[in-house]
Design a protein around this motif. Structure first.
Motif, PDB file in Angstrom:
ATOM      1  N   TYR A 104      65.041 -10.845 -44.974  1.00  0.00           N
ATOM      2  CA  TYR A 104      66.330 -10.377 -44.455  1.00  0.00           C
ATOM      3  C   TYR A 104      66.900  -9.299 -45.365  1.00  0.00           C
ATOM      4  O   TYR A 104      66.662  -9.282 -46.569  1.00  0.00           O
ATOM      5  CB  TYR A 104      67.313 -11.546 -44.343  1.00  0.00           C
ATOM      6  CG  TYR A 104      66.875 -12.600 -43.356  1.00  0.00           C
ATOM      7  CD1 TYR A 104      67.251 -12.529 -42.019  1.00  0.00           C
ATOM      8  CD2 TYR A 104      66.067 -13.662 -43.764  1.00  0.00           C
ATOM      9  CE1 TYR A 104      66.837 -13.499 -41.116  1.00  0.00           C
ATOM     10  CE2 TYR A 104      65.644 -14.629 -42.863  1.00  0.00           C
ATOM     11  CZ  TYR A 104      66.031 -14.542 -41.542  1.00  0.00           C
ATOM     12  OH  TYR A 104      65.617 -15.495 -40.641  1.00  0.00           O
ATOM     13  N   GLU A 105      67.674  -8.408 -44.763  1.00  0.00           N
ATOM     14  CA  GLU A 105      68.360  -7.363 -45.510  1.00  0.00           C
ATOM     15  C   GLU A 105      69.793  -7.824 -45.769  1.00  0.00           C
ATOM     16  O   GLU A 105      70.098  -8.997 -45.659  1.00  0.00           O
ATOM     17  CB  GLU A 105      68.302  -6.059 -44.706  1.00  0.00           C
ATOM     18  CG  GLU A 105      66.872  -5.613 -44.398  1.00  0.00           C
ATOM     19  CD  GLU A 105      66.781  -4.662 -43.219  1.00  0.00           C
ATOM     20  OE1 GLU A 105      67.792  -4.006 -42.872  1.00  0.00           O
ATOM     21  OE2 GLU A 105      65.687  -4.571 -42.624  1.00  0.00           O
ATOM     22  N   LEU A 106      70.665  -6.904 -46.091  1.00  0.00           N
ATOM     23  CA  LEU A 106      72.075  -7.245 -46.258  1.00  0.00           C
ATOM     24  C   LEU A 106      72.751  -7.365 -44.895  1.00  0.00           C
ATOM     25  O   LEU A 106      72.265  -6.856 -43.883  1.00  0.00           O
ATOM     26  CB  LEU A 106      72.774  -6.175 -47.102  1.00  0.00           C
ATOM     27  CG  LEU A 106      72.218  -5.945 -48.503  1.00  0.00           C
ATOM     28  CD1 LEU A 106      73.023  -4.863 -49.220  1.00  0.00           C
ATOM     29  CD2 LEU A 106      72.196  -7.230 -49.319  1.00  0.00           C
ATOM     30  N   HIS A 107      73.884  -8.027 -44.884  1.00  0.00           N
ATOM     31  CA  HIS A 107      74.690  -8.198 -43.669  1.00  0.00           C
ATOM     32  C   HIS A 107      75.471  -6.917 -43.385  1.00  0.00           C
ATOM     33  O   HIS A 107      75.820  -6.175 -44.301  1.00  0.00           O
ATOM     34  CB  HIS A 107      75.639  -9.378 -43.876  1.00  0.00           C
ATOM     35  CG  HIS A 107      76.393  -9.789 -42.665  1.00  0.00           C
ATOM     36  ND1 HIS A 107      77.553  -9.168 -42.262  1.00  0.00           N
ATOM     37  CD2 HIS A 107      76.160 -10.780 -41.755  1.00  0.00           C
ATOM     38  CE1 HIS A 107      78.012  -9.756 -41.169  1.00  0.00           C
ATOM     39  NE2 HIS A 107      77.189 -10.730 -40.838  1.00  0.00           N
ATOM     40  N   GLU A 139      78.415  -6.269 -45.500  1.00  0.00           N
ATOM     41  CA  GLU A 139      78.131  -5.959 -46.902  1.00  0.00           C
ATOM     42  C   GLU A 139      77.937  -4.461 -47.114  1.00  0.00           C
ATOM     43  O   GLU A 139      78.328  -3.915 -48.153  1.00  0.00           O
ATOM     44  CB  GLU A 139      76.890  -6.730 -47.358  1.00  0.00           C
ATOM     45  CG  GLU A 139      77.121  -8.239 -47.397  1.00  0.00           C
ATOM     46  CD  GLU A 139      75.892  -9.028 -47.795  1.00  0.00           C
ATOM     47  OE1 GLU A 139      75.934  -9.737 -48.815  1.00  0.00           O
ATOM     48  OE2 GLU A 139      74.872  -8.926 -47.073  1.00  0.00           O
ATOM     49  N   TRP A 174      69.535  -5.706 -54.601  1.00  0.00           N
ATOM     50  CA  TRP A 174      69.850  -6.943 -53.885  1.00  0.00           C
ATOM     51  C   TRP A 174      70.413  -7.994 -54.833  1.00  0.00           C
ATOM     52  O   TRP A 174      71.360  -8.696 -54.489  1.00  0.00           O
ATOM     53  CB  TRP A 174      68.576  -7.445 -53.206  1.00  0.00           C
ATOM     54  CG  TRP A 174      68.756  -8.604 -52.284  1.00  0.00           C
ATOM     55  CD1 TRP A 174      69.082  -8.568 -50.965  1.00  0.00           C
ATOM     56  CD2 TRP A 174      68.595  -9.989 -52.616  1.00  0.00           C
ATOM     57  NE1 TRP A 174      69.139  -9.833 -50.447  1.00  0.00           N
ATOM     58  CE2 TRP A 174      68.839 -10.733 -51.440  1.00  0.00           C
ATOM     59  CE3 TRP A 174      68.263 -10.679 -53.786  1.00  0.00           C
ATOM     60  CZ2 TRP A 174      68.763 -12.120 -51.403  1.00  0.00           C
ATOM     61  CZ3 TRP A 174      68.195 -12.067 -53.751  1.00  0.00           C
ATOM     62  CH2 TRP A 174      68.438 -12.776 -52.568  1.00  0.00           C
ATOM     63  N   LEU A 210      77.046 -14.287 -48.957  1.00  0.00           N
ATOM     64  CA  LEU A 210      77.415 -13.008 -48.363  1.00  0.00           C
ATOM     65  C   LEU A 210      78.439 -12.291 -49.232  1.00  0.00           C
ATOM     66  O   LEU A 210      79.443 -12.886 -49.634  1.00  0.00           O
ATOM     67  CB  LEU A 210      77.983 -13.217 -46.955  1.00  0.00           C
ATOM     68  CG  LEU A 210      77.013 -13.820 -45.928  1.00  0.00           C
ATOM     69  CD1 LEU A 210      77.727 -14.097 -44.621  1.00  0.00           C
ATOM     70  CD2 LEU A 210      75.820 -12.901 -45.697  1.00  0.00           C
ATOM     71  N   THR A 256      69.181 -18.357 -45.812  1.00  0.00           N
ATOM     72  CA  THR A 256      68.147 -17.546 -45.169  1.00  0.00           C
ATOM     73  C   THR A 256      66.802 -17.915 -45.788  1.00  0.00           C
ATOM     74  O   THR A 256      66.127 -17.093 -46.413  1.00  0.00           O
ATOM     75  CB  THR A 256      68.438 -16.043 -45.358  1.00  0.00           C
ATOM     76  OG1 THR A 256      68.570 -15.782 -46.775  1.00  0.00           O
ATOM     77  CG2 THR A 256      69.695 -15.638 -44.645  1.00  0.00           C
ATOM     78  N   ASP A 259      74.793 -14.170 -37.801  1.00  0.00           N
ATOM     79  CA  ASP A 259      74.776 -13.626 -39.161  1.00  0.00           C
ATOM     80  C   ASP A 259      73.374 -13.164 -39.555  1.00  0.00           C
ATOM     81  O   ASP A 259      73.210 -12.133 -40.206  1.00  0.00           O
ATOM     82  CB  ASP A 259      75.257 -14.687 -40.165  1.00  0.00           C
ATOM     83  CG  ASP A 259      76.771 -14.740 -40.247  1.00  0.00           C
ATOM     84  OD1 ASP A 259      77.424 -13.871 -39.642  1.00  0.00           O
ATOM     85  OD2 ASP A 259      77.290 -15.658 -40.904  1.00  0.00           O
ATOM     86  N   TYR A 260      72.366 -13.932 -39.166  1.00  0.00           N
ATOM     87  CA  TYR A 260      70.995 -13.575 -39.527  1.00  0.00           C
ATOM     88  C   TYR A 260      70.559 -12.306 -38.798  1.00  0.00           C
ATOM     89  O   TYR A 260      69.904 -11.439 -39.381  1.00  0.00           O
ATOM     90  CB  TYR A 260      70.037 -14.718 -39.189  1.00  0.00           C
ATOM     91  CG  TYR A 260      70.145 -15.924 -40.085  1.00  0.00           C
ATOM     92  CD1 TYR A 260      71.317 -16.228 -40.775  1.00  0.00           C
ATOM     93  CD2 TYR A 260      69.084 -16.794 -40.241  1.00  0.00           C
ATOM     94  CE1 TYR A 260      71.409 -17.336 -41.588  1.00  0.00           C
ATOM     95  CE2 TYR A 260      69.163 -17.915 -41.051  1.00  0.00           C
ATOM     96  CZ  TYR A 260      70.334 -18.187 -41.718  1.00  0.00           C
ATOM     97  OH  TYR A 260      70.433 -19.296 -42.535  1.00  0.00           O
ATOM     98  N   MET A 310      71.488  -9.110 -40.286  1.00  0.00           N
ATOM     99  CA  MET A 310      70.831  -8.759 -41.539  1.00  0.00           C
ATOM    100  C   MET A 310      69.481  -8.080 -41.306  1.00  0.00           C
ATOM    101  O   MET A 310      68.644  -8.028 -42.202  1.00  0.00           O
ATOM    102  CB  MET A 310      70.600 -10.017 -42.391  1.00  0.00           C
ATOM    103  CG  MET A 310      71.845 -10.773 -42.780  1.00  0.00           C
ATOM    104  SD  MET A 310      71.411 -12.254 -43.748  1.00  0.00           S
ATOM    105  CE  MET A 310      72.931 -13.201 -43.629  1.00  0.00           C
TER     106      MET A 310
END
Length: 515
Positions: free
Chosen positions: A28-31, A34, A69, A119, A340, A373-374, A377
């Motif tokens: 996963y990346e950032l939200h 974010e 990250w 987050l 995650t 949320d996932y 990301m």
């Protein structure tokens, strides 16, 4: 105090910190949020359209450290770990033992705070600030030292620099004191001294709000019309049980002990604080997670009361082991939705086992493969890399005079984040605080526009040399799947004039107070 008991809170805080990184898949990346907050660090100010400036300070430090990250996640994980430390310390101040310290701390770690403290958003510090303020109140009620009231004020002042929902906590605190035996504090000079300190700390942001026409009012109006109006009281209270479900029996015991037992009578204001805070949020149609800052302080009281209750049972050691294991065992089936931990393809396979629980229901009311949320990301680096590749195909002499405009702040923030070490012009949007960062109209028209849109923008083809799709987010799990990238060549003055007219129209409601 035994050394082992004294060391347990920092050890549990360290466990919280380490687990925040370990229980995370780098698939996963950032939200999307974010990326917006990270862009604050490149536009330092005393305020923003979404939140006050404390998040921007963290963003600036994160970017100064390279923006990786690890550093993005450092802040929410740190605030969560400090919250665990405070809870353990409070248990000891209330006379609790090792078992109570462990129960309160683990209870926090297995509840909704597991996702919250992952987050990079203002919410993690808000929970810490509310917990620290409640801690200061308890310590003042124990020791009668006025310094704790000034610490409470300082904490709320920092809270106001973090998120405006601190106002609700302040109002709830006033109601709680009024309803409790501690109402005499309302006429004491030290409580008002603490309030003055809070106002002093908040003053720069308050001044920013006034200078910009109080955009907070428009933010709340938009939030109410688009989201809060759909929050029902029944749904809000249902979520209160679900968010901290693994330890509902711990915080519930703490609340009842505060409101009903003679043992905790001098701390009764803490119980009324929860009642008043949640009633205020119910009346104002607040989102369910707005209440998360009111629960942690209940855990130490519940843990201490349960520790004393267990001591009077048969086989107390067995009771302790069972009750300490219960929150963890309750949480384990929900682990994939708290952290995650697993990549999207695996989440799709196991998701069928959780149908009907609402864990994968999005704002559109429909069930999806991943939690919202996932899905928020994923797909961002794909978009950012496409923008960079297209940008490199443009003629070098005119390349730098390219306007990159996006539909939303997530797109603009992701492009800026992943290209932060590349010579690419900043991406912009008419969404959120990007309204303040939009560039002034250049003396010479831009030869190129890179537009990030869901569909081909209407009315553009007639006012440029050409428009063509040059990219698209294809990640099947991304919420932004299907978002397209268009290259506009030689836009005319009519089109550029329209862009700036749209910018002025989008900014006007936020600064209505200036007119």
């Amino acid at each position: 105090m035994k050394p082992s008991r004294r060391l347990l809170p920092p050890l549990l805080a360290l466990l919280k910190f380490v687990s925040g990184y370990v229980l995370a898949s780098r698939a996963y990346e950032l939200h999307r949020d974010e990326y917006l907050y990270l862009n604050y660090g490149q536009h330092l100010a005393w305020g923003y359209l979404e939140v006050p400036p404390f998040t921007a300070l963290q963003s600036w430090l994160t970017l100064a450290l390279g923006g990786g990250w690890f550093w993005v996640k450092f802040w929410p994980i740190l605030w969560g770990s400090l919250t665990v430390l405070l809870l353990g310390r409070l248990v000891m101040k209330l006379g609790g033992g090792i078992w109570a310290v462990a129960l309160a701390s683990l209870g926090y770690m297995v509840a909704a705070y597991a996702r919250l403290n992952f987050l990079f958003q203002p919410n993690s510090f808000e929970v810490l600030a509310f917990t620290a303020a409640s801690y200061a109140l308890v310590r003042h009620l124990q020791t009668h030292r006025p310094g704790y009231l000034y610490a409470l004020g300082a904490t709320l002042g920092l809270g106001m620099l973090n998120k405006y929902t601190t106002l609700f906590y302040g109002a709830a605190l006033g109601v709680a004191l009024l309803l409790s035996p501690q109402r005499h504090l309302l006429v004491g000079r030290h409580l008002w001294g603490g309030a003055a300190l809070a106002l002093l700390l908040w003053l720069p942001n308050l001044g920013w709000q006034l200078l910009h026409g109080v955009p907070f009012r428009h933010h709340m109006a938009l939030l109410h019309d688009s989201q809060l109006v759909h929050v029902s009281a029944a749904g809000f209270w249902k979520d209160q049980l679900l968010m901290c479900f693994p330890v509902v029996w711990v915080w519930g015991a703490g609340l009842l002990a505060l409101l009903l037992t003679h043992q905790f009578r001098r701390f009764r204001a803490v119980g009324w604080l929860w009642v008043a805070g949640l009633l205020i949020l119910t009346v104002l149609h607040g989102k369910s997670y707005y209440s998360l800052g009111y629960y942690p302080v209940l855990l130490p009281f519940g843990a201490v009361w349960l520790e004393q209750w267990v001591a009077r049972r048969w086989h107390p050691r067995a009771w302790r082991l069972a009750l300490l294991a219960l929150p963890v065992l309750t949480m384990l089936p929900l682990l994939p939705f708290l952290f995650t931990l697993y990549p999207p393809a695996y989440m799709r396979r196991i998701g069928q086992n959780y149908q009907g629980l609402g864990l994968t229901r999005w704002e559109d009311g429909l069930e999806h493969v991943l939690p919202q949320d996932y899905a928020d990301m994923l797909g961002w680096q794909e978009l950012a890399d496409q923008v960079w590749l297209v940008y490199q195909t443009l003629p070098a002499p005119t390349r730098a005079r390219t306007l990159i405009k996006c539909d939303n702040y997530g797109q603009a923030g992701a492009i800026n984040y992943f290209n932060r070490h590349r010579p690419l012009p900043a991406a912009h949007s008419f969404n959120g605080s990007y309204l303040y960062w939009f560039p002034a109209r250049p003396a010479q028209p831009w030869p190129y526009l890179l537009l990030v849109e869901d569909d081909e923008p209407v009315g553009v083809a007639a006012h440029c040399q050409s428009i063509r799709q040059v990219g698209e987010i294809t990640n099947p799990f991304a919420r932004e799947r299907g978002t397209r990238l268009f290259l506009v060549t030689r836009p005319d003055t009519v089109l550029l004039r329209r862009v700036y007219a749209e910018h002025r129209a989008a900014l006007a409601p936020w600064e209505a107070g200036l007119r």
